[in-house]
Structure formats: C-alpha cells, structure tokens
Motif scaffolding. Sequence first.
Motif, PDB file in Angstrom:
ATOM      1  N   ALA B 105       0.830  -1.204   0.000  1.00 44.76           N
ATOM      2  CA  ALA B 105       0.000   0.000   0.000  1.00 44.76           C
ATOM      3  C   ALA B 105       0.865   1.256   0.000  1.00 44.76           C
ATOM      4  O   ALA B 105       1.891   1.316   0.674  1.00 44.76           O
ATOM      5  CB  ALA B 105      -0.910  -0.011   1.227  1.00 44.76           C
ATOM      6  N   ARG B 106       0.424   2.232  -0.791  1.00 51.38           N
ATOM      7  CA  ARG B 106       1.081   3.541  -0.802  1.00 51.38           C
ATOM      8  C   ARG B 106       0.262   4.533   0.011  1.00 51.38           C
ATOM      9  O   ARG B 106       0.785   5.486   0.551  1.00 51.38           O
ATOM     10  CB  ARG B 106       1.236   4.076  -2.244  1.00 51.38           C
ATOM     11  N   GLU B 127       5.991   6.074   9.562  1.00 50.59           N
ATOM     12  CA  GLU B 127       7.322   5.453   9.598  1.00 50.59           C
ATOM     13  C   GLU B 127       7.571   4.557   8.400  1.00 50.59           C
ATOM     14  O   GLU B 127       8.705   4.343   7.985  1.00 50.59           O
ATOM     15  CB  GLU B 127       7.466   4.611  10.873  1.00 50.59           C
ATOM     16  N   MET B 128       6.489   4.016   7.844  1.00 56.06           N
ATOM     17  CA  MET B 128       6.622   3.129   6.674  1.00 56.06           C
ATOM     18  C   MET B 128       6.560   3.930   5.382  1.00 56.06           C
ATOM     19  O   MET B 128       6.573   3.352   4.298  1.00 56.06           O
ATOM     20  CB  MET B 128       5.490   2.099   6.664  1.00 56.06           C
ATOM     21  N   ASP B 129       6.432   5.257   5.536  1.00 57.63           N
ATOM     22  CA  ASP B 129       6.346   6.119   4.371  1.00 57.63           C
ATOM     23  C   ASP B 129       5.045   5.875   3.590  1.00 57.63           C
ATOM     24  O   ASP B 129       5.014   5.955   2.365  1.00 57.63           O
ATOM     25  CB  ASP B 129       7.564   5.893   3.463  1.00 57.63           C
ATOM     26  N   GLN B 194      -8.606  10.434  -3.257  1.00 55.17           N
ATOM     27  CA  GLN B 194      -7.862   9.585  -2.317  1.00 55.17           C
ATOM     28  C   GLN B 194      -8.601   8.275  -2.048  1.00 55.17           C
ATOM     29  O   GLN B 194      -7.980   7.218  -1.977  1.00 55.17           O
ATOM     30  CB  GLN B 194      -7.667  10.315  -0.980  1.00 55.17           C
ATOM     31  N   PHE B 195      -9.926   8.358  -1.916  1.00 55.25           N
ATOM     32  CA  PHE B 195     -10.720   7.143  -1.676  1.00 55.25           C
ATOM     33  C   PHE B 195     -10.521   6.143  -2.812  1.00 55.25           C
ATOM     34  O   PHE B 195     -10.387   4.951  -2.597  1.00 55.25           O
ATOM     35  CB  PHE B 195     -12.217   7.480  -1.600  1.00 55.25           C
ATOM     36  N   LEU B 196     -10.528   6.675  -4.046  1.00 53.06           N
ATOM     37  CA  LEU B 196     -10.455   5.793  -5.207  1.00 53.06           C
ATOM     38  C   LEU B 196      -9.055   5.234  -5.407  1.00 53.06           C
ATOM     39  O   LEU B 196      -8.881   4.184  -6.014  1.00 53.06           O
ATOM     40  CB  LEU B 196     -10.931   6.541  -6.461  1.00 53.06           C
ATOM     41  N   ALA B 197      -8.043   5.933  -4.873  1.00 52.05           N
ATOM     42  CA  ALA B 197      -6.658   5.508  -5.107  1.00 52.05           C
ATOM     43  C   ALA B 197      -6.124   4.602  -3.997  1.00 52.05           C
ATOM     44  O   ALA B 197      -5.223   3.797  -4.232  1.00 52.05           O
ATOM     45  CB  ALA B 197      -5.767   6.739  -5.243  1.00 52.05           C
ATOM     46  N   ALA B 198      -6.679   4.715  -2.798  1.00 54.37           N
ATOM     47  CA  ALA B 198      -6.078   4.018  -1.644  1.00 54.37           C
ATOM     48  C   ALA B 198      -6.216   2.503  -1.771  1.00 54.37           C
ATOM     49  O   ALA B 198      -7.236   1.994  -2.224  1.00 54.37           O
ATOM     50  CB  ALA B 198      -6.728   4.501  -0.355  1.00 54.37           C
ATOM     51  N   GLU B 199      -5.167   1.807  -1.346  1.00 57.03           N
ATOM     52  CA  GLU B 199      -5.195   0.339  -1.368  1.00 57.03           C
ATOM     53  C   GLU B 199      -5.897  -0.209  -0.123  1.00 57.03           C
ATOM     54  O   GLU B 199      -6.428  -1.317  -0.138  1.00 57.03           O
ATOM     55  CB  GLU B 199      -3.766  -0.219  -1.398  1.00 57.03           C
ATOM     56  N   ILE B 200      -5.838   0.568   0.958  1.00 56.49           N
ATOM     57  CA  ILE B 200      -6.395   0.079   2.224  1.00 56.49           C
ATOM     58  C   ILE B 200      -7.327   1.133   2.834  1.00 56.49           C
ATOM     59  O   ILE B 200      -7.039   2.330   2.787  1.00 56.49           O
ATOM     60  CB  ILE B 200      -5.260  -0.242   3.227  1.00 56.49           C
ATOM     61  N   GLY B 201      -8.447   0.683   3.383  1.00 55.16           N
ATOM     62  CA  GLY B 201      -9.336   1.554   4.150  1.00 55.16           C
ATOM     63  C   GLY B 201      -9.318   1.118   5.607  1.00 55.16           C
ATOM     64  O   GLY B 201      -9.370  -0.078   5.889  1.00 55.16           O
TER      65      GLY B 201
END
Lengths: 243, 507
Positions: B105-106, B127-129, B194-201
């Motif tokens: 995930a980014r 911390e994981m960027d 952002q909602f459409l791009a995020a890998e995790i919710g």
Amino acid sequence: MADTRNKQGSGKARAIYASKERQDEWMQAIADRLGRPRITEMPQHPFRGAPDFWRAYDLQQEERINLFMNNWTNLGGHAFRMSSMEEVGRFLLDFVRETGAQKLLMQRQPELMGLGLAEALHDVECTVWDSSAEEMIDEAAQADIGVVVVDHAAAYTGTIVVLSSPDKGRSTSLLPRALVAVVPASAIEASLGPILKGLDARPKDQLPAGVHFITGPSRSSDIENDLTIGVHGPGIVYALVVG
Amino acid sequence: MAETAGSSVKARSKQALQDDFLRKAVKFTTERLKNGKRKATEEHGNWEEWRERGRQIRLHTIAHLDYYLNLFADNARKAGAQVYFARDAAEAAVITREIVREKQARSVVKSKSMVTEELHINHVLEEMDVAAIETDLGEYIIQLAHEPPSHIIIPAIHKNKQQIAEVLSEVAGERLEPDTQVLAGFVRRKLREQFLAAEIGMTGCNFAIAETGSIVIFENEGNARMCSTLPKTQITFMGMERIIPSFEDLEVMATLLPRSATGQKLTAYMSAITGPRRTADGDGPEELHIIIIDNGRSRQLGDPDFQELLNCIRCGACLNVCPVYRHIGGHSYGSVYSGPIGAVLTPALMEDPSEWQDIAYASSLCGACWEACPVKIPLHDMLVYLRNRKVESGTTPTAEQVMFKGFNYMMSDHRRMERFLRLGKVGQKFVARDGYIRIKGPLKGWTNYRDLPEIPKQSFRDRWKELQVEIAQQPRPKTMIQDIEQRMRKVLEERSKGGGSGGGHQE
C-alpha cells in the motif's frame, strides 16, 4: 500464495495473533479477571432488545408513510408519494432532463429495469449495476444520479435500508451526487425493531456483506458547527414512496 | 498523537483559558449539542427506561465478555473476516505493518476512530512512508494542521472558519474563501481522489454483533462507508469491549448513541458489515481484517470501581455537560480521550497511572456527566476513586501530605478541633478583611481564583444542638435517587463492618 494454505495466514508473523490458542488464552484471561470459570454456553439475556413498551409501538400503513415522509423531509431530503412505477419512470425522466444529468446508475432490480429508461434517454448514459464488470466503482463515481429500490424503511427515524448483493452495489447509494430511492409502501416499518430482528433471524450465511441504514443526506457540522450537506455521500436525496 | 504543550492539566488549561476563541467555540458547540440531546430525548420519551435498558445490555455483555467476544470472533471468521487479538499498541502495529507491506500500500484512507488515535496507527504508517489520510472532515482539517482532536464528536471544534480556510488553501494551492460550502466542497473533491486511489481503508467500530460477527459503524458524512467499500482491503480496529449480543440489542444502542451525541434520531449512515465482499458482489473489500484491542481495557474487568467504564458507548454527552470541559477544552486533558470520560479512562488504561492522575482533578465532581450518560456510568464516583488511589500510592506532594496529616490530627478529637477553631477565630483577625481571607500562602491553590470565607462567629457545630431538634421535627425527604441511596447504604454497611476507611477503594 501463503494465503490459500490457511485463511488465518500461516507462515506470517501476524498468524500468532489470529490463532485459536491466542483466542482461548484471551477468553481465559477475561474469565480469570471476572473471577469465575469460562462461560461457553449461551447465557440468559433477560434484557435483550428494546424495552417492552417499545415493542408494542406500531402504526397503520398510512401513518407510517406520512411519518416516514415527514422525517425524510425534515432531514433535508425530498419525499414524494407515487401510485405506480410508471410514475417513478416519468419522475426520473423529468429529473434527468431538468438537471441536465449526464450519467445515471441503477441497481439490477426488475422494478427499475422495467422502466425503460435507457430507451427513453438517448443522450444520457444509463448504466445498470454489473458485478462482473471491472470498472463498476468508477462508473458509480462518475454517475450524477444513483437509483435504488430499498429493501426496508423505518418511519420513526426516517430511514431507508439497502442490502448489498451481486445485483445491488454498495456504491450506487454512496458515490453519485444524487440518490433516488424507490420505497415500496409495504416495505415501511413503524420502527427499526422489526428490520433488525429480521437480520437476527436470517440464516448466518445469508447475511449480506453490507447492510446500510441511510437517514437523509450526507452531512457534517465539523466547520464551526455550520451544517454542510453532501460532504462525502449524496447531498441530494429523494424518497419516492410507491403504493 | 502530538502532545500539547505543558505537562500538567493545570499548565495546559492555562494555555486553553487564554485562547478566547477556543473557549467560546467549545461553549457554543457543547451547548448546541447538549440542547439537541435534550430535545431529542424529550421528543422520544421514556428516556430513563431506554437508559436503564442500555445499561443492562452493556452490563450483561461485559459480565459475559468471554462468551460474547469468542462468539463474535468465531462468527466473523465464518463470514470470511480475519480476526486478530492485539494486547497493546505494539502488537497492533506488528499486524498493521505486515498487512500494509503485503498489500504494497502507498496510501491508506481512514475514517474516524479513537482507537487508532490511541494506538498511534498514523505514526506507524508514517514510519513506513505510507500516507495515512484522515477522511472525516474535522479529522482531515486537524491532521493538516498537525493538531490532536479536541472533542470526541467534533474533533476540530477549536478551529474557526478563517483558520480552516488557511489550512485548506495551502493544500489547494489557491486561496479558498472562508465559506463552509466552499471549504467542504474542496475537501469532497480532494478526498474523492484519495478514496479511489487508496489500497487500504481503515475504520473504527461502534458496536460488534456477537451472534452474526458483524461490525457496526455510525457516521454522518459517508466517509466510513467509502473506507469500507472502495479499497480492496479493509482493516477495522475495535476495542475488545465494543460487543453487543444481537441486532435486536442494536436497536437500543441506535436509540441512545445518536440522540446522546448530536440529538439526531439516527446518524445519516449506520452500516452493518459482515465479512468481506461475497464472491459474486461487485464492490466491497476483498479482505476484511478485524484487529481486536485490549490496550489496558481488560484491567477494568473484575474491578468493582471501574468495570462499568467498559459500558461506555463513546457518545461524548459527558463532555457537553461538563463545566470544566467547557472552560478548558479537550486539549487540556493531554490525551486522546477528553472530558469526564477521558479523565477516568486515560489513567484507567495506563499501566502506570501515577503520571496521569492529575487529570482526575480536572473535575468539580458535580455529577452532571453521570446524569447525561446514556448508560449511566458513575463517572464522578470513579474520579473520587482515582484520587483516592493516588493518595494511597503516596505520590501526592509533600506539602499536601503534611497538611492532611495535620487535618487528621485536628479532626480526630472534637475537643482538639474546638481549640483549633477558637485559635483560628483569633488568628484570622490579621488576614481576614470584610469576611474573606485573600492572602496567598499555603492556601494559594484555592485563594488564587477565589476568596476563602473567614471562620464565622457562630459555627455549624455551635448550632448543632438546635439544628438537631429542627431536623427531628421534619419528615425524612424522599427525593434521593435509588441508585445513590443504595450505593451509600452499601458504603455504610461496609464501614460498619470495620473494613473500609471512608468508602475508598480496596484491593
């Protein structure tokens, strides 16, 4: 992939936190804290659900319809009473023409498919929810209007309830700017109680992934307590009560 | 979470009291919420019966928590969710990190969750960027401003429109007018991408239904629905005490929570999510991870003074009625949870409460919180227990200890007390003016902000004999609330058994 070997993810560092041993250890720790042996049989629950006087709460169908429509309007939504699905069809045609909507998305529900909207609206993109299509979420995000037939409604709170299924996307009631909800008069309960009890009564493997109770438009008061409508979800919400 | 300046409640509240806008904004908002609640509860009617039912359901669930939590975990797994048990923030971080890495995930979109604040999940992601984007309008604003939330329901309560416009203009790269519609419209567009791009919710969880393994989320904006519909992976954090047995019980919670929080009959959205998307579904997450958190909660189990704390449904009604909260605002409490509930919960969740206990003093013990609480948690009693524990732990300042030793010496003999009072009547002539003592000295904690009345010529003790006769002639008042009366009777009984030292906590 490791996933397919074990649902809880064996071979992964986090597997210990998902293990049966960890679960048992936790439950035993809770029982120890409570100073008694672990409870594994269903306990007597004398206070289950609403107080008795509330269980008796009921309304005649006309009262339910009026209360539902009043509540929905007070929340900032629009409510109309219609006699038939043909009237719903005419309303949608007018709504699309007057607002200049470019794209309409509807659930794959027979009541909606029978309206013949795609044929009547030549210059408007009319999409029906298709769970096998890859880009359905993008379709929903671009839609101006989402149309659903609700599964239930509750008069006392002014709430509609939509259940997810392969034919009924969760995004249809969420992503478009405007939501048009068709509410069969017979689907309106007096309160939330019967709807929730219905969920308890369903066989567990028949609960849908998403059960959404929607009460008016999306709203926020986060900026100086100033009410804003349509922050993330639809800001324009129509309830068309049919029957 | 970034801590606010100053280390004690006193220091932090001083800062808050100087911020005029903050104080007015908090007062304005809490009053609106309080009045909304009053109207909603009056309209609904039978509020006391609903409260009692809510309390009973919570008491029952917590008393059988091993059964119901176990049932929830089993049913959630049957529905296809992955369920984890995390003892503390460190374990929750291990689980979160691994899932985030596995999904490469980014960015992560988050809906409001006090638990993730408590666990510092944003810090873990940072911390994981990985970008952690708060999507609740208020949370988004304070995240951009790098500030912690100051109210459980309205996190950006302390910022005005101009300040919000400044913060958002920086993100927009253009000047945005300080107009609510303009600002909210910008956030809607920005966050939609952002909602459409995020890998995790990521979401919190208001209630978890044991019998079906469902999680239930209440919200008004629709961002929690976005987080639980659009990304391919959903991670839900839930406190181990969020459980209720059935959907039927949810009707009671759905009656109490929105009315107590904002005066609404129901929030705009109430979502019950059971497992990830079904195979044939067209949307919804492919994976649902539920991380159940202890982080100090289990310490309240079996503790007679604090177990009821686990009944809390996080509505914020106690904040809105608290005279102290309304003056000093949320940041003064120096923790994720503010107001009366925060003053008790924060130390209670801590392994070493000694450093946090000063917030138990940020209360006037008036009991308004208990009256407002939809599940009747006796918060004001708990504040007294906390203070008691602090005294017992011997971490109070030396001057206070010496003073109370002296007090103890004086009060333990009535003749001695009379002598001290006579001495005081003579001695105060040097410091009392117009009936009040205003000097700053050993009493400055009190006299800094108020005047101490002088010792009267005729004291209560002097009048006791005649008062006793007067009381004996009057009928006994019957206004005492049953609960309180019972509790006080219990204390008296215990005291007569010789075990207690004034009704305080006993191990």
